[in-house]
Scaffold this motif. Structure first.
Motif, PDB file in Angstrom:
ATOM      1  N   TYR A 115       0.847  -1.171   0.000  1.00 51.16           N
ATOM      2  CA  TYR A 115       0.000   0.000   0.000  1.00 51.16           C
ATOM      3  C   TYR A 115       0.884   1.222   0.000  1.00 51.16           C
ATOM      4  O   TYR A 115       1.841   1.295   0.765  1.00 51.16           O
ATOM      5  CB  TYR A 115      -0.915  -0.033   1.221  1.00 51.16           C
ATOM      6  CG  TYR A 115      -1.586  -1.365   1.311  1.00 51.16           C
ATOM      7  CD1 TYR A 115      -2.658  -1.662   0.483  1.00 51.16           C
ATOM      8  CD2 TYR A 115      -1.089  -2.359   2.147  1.00 51.16           C
ATOM      9  CE1 TYR A 115      -3.229  -2.908   0.506  1.00 51.16           C
ATOM     10  CE2 TYR A 115      -1.660  -3.614   2.175  1.00 51.16           C
ATOM     11  CZ  TYR A 115      -2.735  -3.887   1.355  1.00 51.16           C
ATOM     12  OH  TYR A 115      -3.290  -5.126   1.367  1.00 51.16           O
ATOM     13  N   ASP A 141       2.894   5.519   3.551  1.00 51.40           N
ATOM     14  CA  ASP A 141       4.043   5.207   4.399  1.00 51.40           C
ATOM     15  C   ASP A 141       3.714   5.328   5.863  1.00 51.40           C
ATOM     16  O   ASP A 141       4.431   4.870   6.715  1.00 51.40           O
ATOM     17  CB  ASP A 141       5.174   6.193   4.103  1.00 51.40           C
ATOM     18  CG  ASP A 141       6.111   5.619   3.073  1.00 51.40           C
ATOM     19  OD1 ASP A 141       7.047   6.301   2.710  1.00 51.40           O
ATOM     20  OD2 ASP A 141       5.867   4.477   2.643  1.00 51.40           O
ATOM     21  N   GLU A 161       0.218   3.893  10.183  1.00 49.88           N
ATOM     22  CA  GLU A 161       0.040   2.473  10.422  1.00 49.88           C
ATOM     23  C   GLU A 161      -0.302   2.268  11.887  1.00 49.88           C
ATOM     24  O   GLU A 161       0.534   2.394  12.755  1.00 49.88           O
ATOM     25  CB  GLU A 161       1.367   1.825  10.088  1.00 49.88           C
ATOM     26  CG  GLU A 161       1.311   0.431   9.766  1.00 49.88           C
ATOM     27  CD  GLU A 161       2.540  -0.227  10.327  1.00 49.88           C
ATOM     28  OE1 GLU A 161       2.763  -1.353   9.970  1.00 49.88           O
ATOM     29  OE2 GLU A 161       3.235   0.404  11.136  1.00 49.88           O
ATOM     30  N   SER A 194      -1.156  -0.206  13.818  1.00 52.55           N
ATOM     31  CA  SER A 194      -1.024  -1.440  14.585  1.00 52.55           C
ATOM     32  C   SER A 194       0.181  -1.401  15.499  1.00 52.55           C
ATOM     33  O   SER A 194       1.227  -1.931  15.186  1.00 52.55           O
ATOM     34  CB  SER A 194      -0.913  -2.616  13.624  1.00 52.55           C
ATOM     35  OG  SER A 194      -0.052  -2.289  12.574  1.00 52.55           O
ATOM     36  N   ARG A 195       0.014  -0.812  16.599  1.00 55.96           N
ATOM     37  CA  ARG A 195       1.030  -0.724  17.649  1.00 55.96           C
ATOM     38  C   ARG A 195       2.319  -0.088  17.223  1.00 55.96           C
ATOM     39  O   ARG A 195       3.080  -0.666  16.478  1.00 55.96           O
ATOM     40  CB  ARG A 195       1.326  -2.088  18.239  1.00 55.96           C
ATOM     41  CG  ARG A 195       0.705  -2.199  19.594  1.00 55.96           C
ATOM     42  CD  ARG A 195       1.285  -3.416  20.265  1.00 55.96           C
ATOM     43  NE  ARG A 195       1.303  -4.533  19.293  1.00 55.96           N
ATOM     44  CZ  ARG A 195       1.586  -5.796  19.662  1.00 55.96           C
ATOM     45  NH1 ARG A 195       1.856  -6.073  20.878  1.00 55.96           N
ATOM     46  NH2 ARG A 195       1.593  -6.772  18.781  1.00 55.96           N
TER      47      ARG A 195
END
Lengths: 202, 72
Positions: B63, B66, B69, B71-72
């Motif tokens: 994707y 950059d 994101e 997720s932790r």
């Protein structure tokens, strides 16, 4: 998709190379993030790999695809970063009580599968790997793995290191390595089944 | 030959992806897989996961973003 890893590219135009590096960068990042579990470290490592790829462009012999070659550079950089993590003491969480329980809960005391945990059919592997949705689930299930398992697991399954090499890097016994990989696969399998089959069924 | 239970069978399926199994291990796994559908599925899935790791470089969709994101 423009970038074909198997094209024989001896042209070596730097513009073309730049374009291919830009095209492969997101994938390098995704790979490094799964392995290092730290977005900014992953950024750094990918940056270094790209710089090295440009600097060493003349070393690319075209035996493998260009992207594969760049991935090879990245893997070396990741390994360096992992060693640095280890030296910084980032690797010391080895309490696995809860983990053992999570794995054990898939089985009855007799060693048979729990009814709920019995692996189902997933269908054709090739179309599974070709499905974008599968990779999304794969990504989130990898992130969901406990860190100490994920580290070993990704070294094996993403980086392609042998268990012997992993033992050396992690300073554990090979036997221990197999136990960790077994747990990782069981956890990942269960997670994938939940996410992937639920989707495929609906 | 000792009868394998599923738990132990999964251990061998996993180990097989990392190291060659001994003759005894191979035989008892084969025997178990012939009888146990759930383990047969599991075996295919371990293999698929193994292949997915290798396919990641070429096949995982990427994707363009950059950032962000979550997720932790």
């Amino acid at each position: 998709m423009a970038a074909r890893p198997d094209s024989s590219c001896d042209a070596g135009h730097s513009g073309e190379r730049q374009r291919r590096l830009a095209a492969v960068r997101p994938r390098l990042l995704a790979f490094a993030r799964l392995q290092l579990r730290d977005a900014s470290e992953a950024d750094d490592v990918v940056q270094e790999a790209l710089i090295t790829a440009v600097e060493k462009d003349a070393h690319f012999e075209g035996k493998s695809g260009y992207e594969t070659w760049v991935f090879g550079i990245l893997k070396h950089k990741i390994l360096d970063a992992l060693r640095a993590q280890k030296r910084r003491g980032k690797w010391q969480t080895w309490d696995d009580d809860g983990l053992e329980a999570a794995v054990e809960s898939q089985f009855q005391t007799t060693g048979r599968w729990q009814e709920m945990a019995r692996p189902k059919r997933w269908g054709d592997p090739e179309s599974t790997l070709a499905s974008e949705r599968f990779w999304q689930v794969f990504d989130s299930c990898m992130i969901a793995l406990p860190e100490n398992i994920a580290r070993i697991f990704t070294m094996r399954e993403l980086m392609g290191l042998s268990t012997r090499q992993i033992c050396e890097e992690a300073g554990i016994k090979e036997n221990n390595c197999w136990v960790i990989l077994h747990r990782g696969r069981l956890l990942l399998r269960a997670c994938l089944e939940k996410g992937w089959l639920a989707e495929a069924d609906s | 030959m000792k009868m394998l239970m599923c738990r132990e069978a999964t251990r061998l399926m996993s180990k097989k992806l990392d190291a060659p199994l001994g003759l005894q291990e191979r035989m008892s796994l084969k025997f178990h897989l012939a009888m146990c559908g759930a383990c047969k599925n599991c075996n295919h899935q371990f293999q698929l996961i193994h292949d997915a790791g290798r396919a990641f470089e070429h096949q995982a969709p990427v994707y363009p973003s950059d950032s962000g994101e979550g997720s932790r």
